[in-house]
Design an enzyme around this catalytic site. Structure first.
Site, short mmCIF file in Angstrom:
data_model
loop_
_atom_site.label_atom_id
_atom_site.label_comp_id
_atom_site.label_asym_id
_atom_site.label_seq_id
_atom_site.Cartn_x
_atom_site.Cartn_y
_atom_site.Cartn_z
N ASP A 7 45.00 51.34 87.95
CA ASP A 7 45.05 50.46 86.79
C ASP A 7 46.53 50.14 86.60
O ASP A 7 47.27 50.92 86.01
CB ASP A 7 44.47 51.15 85.56
CG ASP A 7 44.47 50.26 84.33
OD1 ASP A 7 44.34 49.03 84.48
OD2 ASP A 7 44.62 50.80 83.22
N GLU A 67 42.89 46.84 89.74
CA GLU A 67 42.40 45.87 88.77
C GLU A 67 43.14 44.56 88.95
O GLU A 67 44.37 44.53 89.04
CB GLU A 67 42.59 46.38 87.34
CG GLU A 67 41.98 45.44 86.31
CD GLU A 67 42.02 46.01 84.92
OE1 GLU A 67 41.10 46.77 84.57
OE2 GLU A 67 42.99 45.72 84.20
N ASP A 140 44.20 54.37 80.46
CA ASP A 140 44.63 53.95 81.80
C ASP A 140 44.05 54.87 82.88
O ASP A 140 43.69 54.43 83.97
CB ASP A 140 46.16 53.95 81.90
CG ASP A 140 46.80 53.19 80.77
OD1 ASP A 140 46.93 51.97 80.88
OD2 ASP A 140 47.14 53.83 79.76
#
Length: 171
Positions: A7, A67, A140
Site C-alpha cells: 500500500d 495499489e 496501511d
C-alpha cells in the site's frame, strides 16, 4: 503463491506478505515503513527502497501486488504516492519479481464481496480471512494484506483462465 502486498505511501507504506491460493490465505508478515514528512524526499525514497529490498530478500515473494494510484484533488499526495509506487516497482523488477496493480475497488470486492466497503469492513475481513486475533494496524498494514489476499485469490484464477485461453488458441 507468496504475495507481497504494498500500500504505497511515502509517510506510511504498508507491507503485507501472504501465502495463499483461491479461498485460502495465511499471513507471513505485516508492517509499515515510516518516513518523516519533513525529511528530505530523496532520503525518504532511499530509506523506502532499502526497506523494500529487505522484505524482498527476507520473504522471497512470487509476485508483488501494489495499489494503483488514483487521481485526487491533493496533487502533493498523488505525487508522493506515485514516487513510493515507483520505488516498489523498481525494487521488484530488479529482482525479476512480477508486479501487478489492483484498484482499491478490486481489492475491496475480493476481500469483502463489495467494491464499496469501507476501511473498517476491509480490516475486519482481513482479520477474519487470515485468522488473526488482533486487527492489523494502522490501516496501511491492513490494506497491504488485503492487496496480497486479492492477488493470491484473483491472480491465481486469472492465470488459470489465461492458460486455458492460450491452450484453446484464443490468446
Amino acid at each position: 503463491m507468496r504475495v507481497l502486498g504494498v500500500d504505497p505511501g511515502l509517510t506510511r507504506c504498508g507491507l503485507g506478505v501472504v501465502d495463499g491460493r483461491p479461498g485460502k490465505a495465511a499471513m507471513v508478515a505485516v508492517g509499515v515503513v515510516r518516513t518523516p514528512s519533513d525529511g528530505d524526499p530523496g532520503e525518504r525514497l532511499v530509506y523506502l527502497e532499502r526497506q523494500l529490498e529487505s522484505w524482498l530478500a527476507r520473504y522471497e515473494p512470487d509476485v508483488m501486488a501494489v495499489e494503483r494510484v488514483f487521481a485526487d484533488t491533493n496533487i502533493t499526495t498523488v505525487m508522493t504516492t506515485a514516487h513510493a509506487t515507483a520505488v516498489a516497482l523498481l525494487t521488484a523488477t530488479k529482482r525479476g519479481i512480477p508486479v501487478v496493480f489492483h484498484t482499491p475497488t478490486e481489492v475491496k470486492a475480493a476481500v469483502t464481496g463489495s467494491g464499496r466497503a469501507d476501511k473498517a469492513q476491509v480490516t475486519a475481513m482481513v482479520t477474519r480471512i487470515l485468522g488473526l486475533e488482533v486487527a492489523p494496524r494502522p490501516a496501511d498494514a491492513a490494506d497491504a494484506l488485503a492487496l496480497a489476499i486479492c492477488q493470491a485469490w484473483r491472480g491465481a484464477q486469472l492465470a488459470r483462465l489465461d492458460a486455458l485461453a492460450a491452450a484453446q488458441g484464443r490468446r
